[in-house]
Scaffold this active site. Structure first.
Site, PDB file in Angstrom:
ATOM      1  N   CYS A 115       8.655  15.084 -69.023  1.00  0.00           N
ATOM      2  CA  CYS A 115       9.145  16.474 -69.148  1.00  0.00           C
ATOM      3  C   CYS A 115       9.903  16.705 -70.451  1.00  0.00           C
ATOM      4  CB  CYS A 115      10.021  16.837 -67.957  1.00  0.00           C
ATOM      5  SG  CYS A 115       9.118  16.782 -66.411  1.00  0.00           S
ATOM      6  N   HIS A 269      14.252  23.170 -69.550  1.00  0.00           N
ATOM      7  CA  HIS A 269      13.091  22.673 -68.803  1.00  0.00           C
ATOM      8  C   HIS A 269      13.147  23.257 -67.392  1.00  0.00           C
ATOM      9  CE1 HIS A 269      10.181  20.229 -66.889  1.00  0.00           C
ATOM     10  NE2 HIS A 269      11.050  19.479 -66.240  1.00  0.00           N
ATOM     11  N   ASN A 299       7.196  23.456 -62.036  1.00  0.00           N
ATOM     12  CA  ASN A 299       7.491  22.508 -63.113  1.00  0.00           C
ATOM     13  C   ASN A 299       6.161  22.082 -63.750  1.00  0.00           C
ATOM     14  OD1 ASN A 299       8.134  20.305 -64.695  1.00  0.00           O
ATOM     15  ND2 ASN A 299       9.454  19.327 -63.173  1.00  0.00           N
TER      16      ASN A 299
HETATM   17  O1  UT7 Z   1      11.044  17.380 -64.120  1.00  0.00           O
HETATM   18  C1  UT7 Z   1      11.750  16.195 -63.954  1.00  0.00           C
HETATM   19  C2  UT7 Z   1      12.978  16.415 -63.257  1.00  0.00           C
HETATM   20  N1  UT7 Z   1      12.745  16.741 -61.862  1.00  0.00           N
HETATM   21  C3  UT7 Z   1      13.747  17.166 -61.182  1.00  0.00           C
HETATM   22  O2  UT7 Z   1      14.799  17.304 -61.793  1.00  0.00           O
HETATM   23  C4  UT7 Z   1      13.666  17.404 -59.696  1.00  0.00           C
HETATM   24  C5  UT7 Z   1      14.998  17.049 -59.084  1.00  0.00           C
HETATM   25  N2  UT7 Z   1      15.097  17.136 -57.648  1.00  0.00           N
HETATM   26  C6  UT7 Z   1      15.021  18.311 -56.959  1.00  0.00           C
HETATM   27  O3  UT7 Z   1      14.718  19.338 -57.510  1.00  0.00           O
HETATM   28  C7  UT7 Z   1      15.368  18.291 -55.500  1.00  0.00           C
HETATM   29  O4  UT7 Z   1      15.944  17.065 -55.165  1.00  0.00           O
HETATM   30  C8  UT7 Z   1      14.172  18.577 -54.545  1.00  0.00           C
HETATM   31  C9  UT7 Z   1      13.729  20.020 -54.665  1.00  0.00           C
HETATM   32  C10 UT7 Z   1      13.044  17.649 -54.839  1.00  0.00           C
HETATM   33  C11 UT7 Z   1      14.610  18.364 -53.104  1.00  0.00           C
HETATM   34  O5  UT7 Z   1      15.680  19.205 -52.785  1.00  0.00           O
HETATM   35  P1  UT7 Z   1      16.949  18.626 -52.015  1.00  0.00           P
HETATM   36  O6  UT7 Z   1      17.865  19.755 -51.780  1.00  0.00           O
HETATM   37  O7  UT7 Z   1      17.448  17.454 -52.808  1.00  0.00           O
HETATM   38  O8  UT7 Z   1      16.340  18.220 -50.637  1.00  0.00           O
HETATM   39  P2  UT7 Z   1      16.270  16.751 -49.979  1.00  0.00           P
HETATM   40  O9  UT7 Z   1      15.306  15.882 -50.721  1.00  0.00           O
HETATM   41  O10 UT7 Z   1      17.644  16.248 -49.764  1.00  0.00           O
HETATM   42  O11 UT7 Z   1      15.651  17.097 -48.595  1.00  0.00           O
HETATM   43  C12 UT7 Z   1      16.328  17.955 -47.664  1.00  0.00           C
HETATM   44  C13 UT7 Z   1      15.444  18.087 -46.441  1.00  0.00           C
HETATM   45  C14 UT7 Z   1      14.903  16.765 -45.914  1.00  0.00           C
HETATM   46  O12 UT7 Z   1      14.839  16.842 -44.512  1.00  0.00           O
HETATM   47  P3  UT7 Z   1      16.029  16.180 -43.617  1.00  0.00           P
HETATM   48  O13 UT7 Z   1      16.043  14.739 -43.996  1.00  0.00           O
HETATM   49  O14 UT7 Z   1      17.280  16.912 -44.006  1.00  0.00           O
HETATM   50  O15 UT7 Z   1      15.570  16.451 -42.230  1.00  0.00           O
HETATM   51  C15 UT7 Z   1      13.493  16.718 -46.453  1.00  0.00           C
HETATM   52  O16 UT7 Z   1      12.615  15.961 -45.656  1.00  0.00           O
HETATM   53  O17 UT7 Z   1      14.290  18.873 -46.781  1.00  0.00           O
HETATM   54  C16 UT7 Z   1      13.104  18.161 -46.431  1.00  0.00           C
HETATM   55  N3  UT7 Z   1      12.057  18.513 -47.371  1.00  0.00           N
HETATM   56  C17 UT7 Z   1      11.262  19.576 -47.212  1.00  0.00           C
HETATM   57  N4  UT7 Z   1      11.197  20.528 -46.264  1.00  0.00           N
HETATM   58  C18 UT7 Z   1      10.274  21.489 -46.405  1.00  0.00           C
HETATM   59  C19 UT7 Z   1      11.728  17.874 -48.543  1.00  0.00           C
HETATM   60  N5  UT7 Z   1      10.722  18.520 -49.135  1.00  0.00           N
HETATM   61  C20 UT7 Z   1      10.409  19.586 -48.352  1.00  0.00           C
HETATM   62  C21 UT7 Z   1       9.455  20.617 -48.430  1.00  0.00           C
HETATM   63  N6  UT7 Z   1       9.424  21.557 -47.449  1.00  0.00           N
HETATM   64  N7  UT7 Z   1       8.595  20.723 -49.452  1.00  0.00           N
END
Ligand code: UT7
Length: 342
Positions: A115, A269, A299
């Site tokens: 990225c 980004h 992204n």
């Molecule tokens: O380009 C390079 C750089 N990339 C980035 O910077 C991306 C950085 N990371 C992020 O943007 C975020 O961490 C994500 C968007 C990927 C995830 O968001 P989050 O607020 O960190 O969510 P999480 O991974 O902590 O997941 C929260 C909950 C989980 O369920 P439980 O364990 O709380 O029951 C996940 O299983 O959300 C669930 N979950 C989803 N639910 C519905 C994860 N992905 C999804 C989804 N739809 N697509």
């Protein structure tokens, strides 16, 4: 006063595939929802490349768009720098394929910084111009994620984030007086920042196919269970992204004796609207001074910054004389920023 070479961005362009995949479309393949994706990422839809379309083709079309918006002709290009994490082939890279499509005889190098690829491409173009080796450099960022991500429940934390697209910029050497450059009053790239931390390599990575083992480049099982898809520890990557993007902005502001108020537009980004907002908030950039298009494209990795620049020019926000700060963070970890007088 003596004359020096400035690197002026003479044109930017982009190309995105026609097909739109909305958040609701994704719910057909995985357990997710429009509300979750919008709230956690700011994304509403993304573009998906048609079968048979390659990353070099998207990059080539973005380059054509940049040429159509620049006085520089493709025959004048003497170096191509192309960034991608999703090349047409394992080797060679996409730069030579773009060069062949454009039919221009010049060296063409690939850049692997995920990225941060386009940001680093501008940095290297600037250095090449200042070294007086090249005069007109085409910098391309192009990625097709949709072929490698896992659209099942297992891959949903990654697959909802990414989209396909490409962007390009033409960077040219312009002789200016050193005095004008020091005062930053002329168009051109003023300063750049780059950083890496390989200890985070496996936190956001596509490790298979690969030559590091087990014994095959890719096994039948790996293909069948899609374990070649990118892996990300989202929370950790999120925190590193905010920290490193802030570090990059601080470095360029301090080195150039500027404050956030001096910047007309922040071009970050597009990884997650919450990352963008956190960075903007830290420096008190009002959101109307931040270029955002993540809702439309998700992204797009190396295409993310040039897509923002290209749209910012097209809609009249990025006009000559504006002071712009781009900032990126990606797999590697890699990060970078560019201070540009448009
Ligand atoms: O380009 C390079 C750089 N990339 C980035 O910077 C991306 C950085 N990371 C992020 O943007 C975020 O961490 C994500 C968007 C990927 C995830 O968001 P989050 O607020 O960190 O969510 P999480 O991974 O902590 O997941 C929260 C909950 C989980 O369920 P439980 O364990 O709380 O029951 C996940 O299983 O959300 C669930 N979950 C989803 N639910 C519905 C994860 N992905 C999804 C989804 N739809 N697509």
């Amino acid at each position: 006063m003596s004359e020096i070479y400035c690197s002026e961005i003479m044109g930017v362009g982009h190309f995105v595939p026609e097909r739109i995949m909305t958040n609701n479309d994704l719910t057909a393949f995985m357990d997710t929802s429009d509300a979750w994706i919008k709230e956690r990422t700011g994304i509403s839809e993304r573009r998906i490349a048609a079968t048979g379309v390659s990353t070099s083709e998207l990059g080539y079309k973005a380059a054509l768009n940049a040429f159509s918006r620049s006085d520089v002709k493709k025959e004048e290009i003497d170096l191509i720098i192309a960034a991608t994490l999703s090349p047409d082939y394992y080797f060679p890279g996409i730069a030579v394929l773009i060069q062949n499509r454009l039919q221009i005889p010049c060296p063409a190098i690939d850049l692997r910084a995920q990225c941060s690829g386009f940001s680093w491409g501008l940095t290297i173009a600037h250095a090449m111009i200042q070294s007086k080796q090249y005069k007109n450099i085409l910098v391309v960022g192009s990625d097709i994620h949709s072929r490698i991500i896992d659209f099942s429940d297992r891959g949903r934390n990654v697959s909802v984030l990414f989209g396909d697209g490409a962007g390009a910029a033409i960077v040219s050497a312009k002789k200016r007086s050193a005095e004008a450059h020091v005062k930053n009053k002329v168009s051109g790239i003023i300063d750049n920042y780059m950083g890496s931390d390989g200890s985070g390599a496996e936190l956001l990575a596509m490790t298979r196919p690969g030559l590091s083992g087990p014994e095959l480049f890719i096994t039948k099982e790996e293909v069948e269970n899609k374990s070649y898809s990118p892996y990300m520890e989202g929370g950790k990557v999120f925190k590193h992204a905010v920290t490193r993007m802030c570090e990059s902005i601080t470095a360029l502001l301090e080195r150039n004796h500027l404050t956030a108020d001096d910047i007309d537009f922040l071009v970050p980004h597009q990884a997650n609207i919450r990352i963008i907002s956190a960075v903007a908030e830290k420096f008190k950039f009002p959101m109307d001074k931040v270029i955002v298009n993540i809702h439309k494209y998700g992204n797009t990795t190396s295409a993310s910054l040039p897509l923002c620049l290209s749209e910012g020019v097209a809609d009249g926000r990025l006009t000559k004389g504006k002071l712009i700060l781009t900032v990126a963070f990606g797999s590697g970890f890699t990060w970078g920023a560019n201070l540009i007088r448009w």
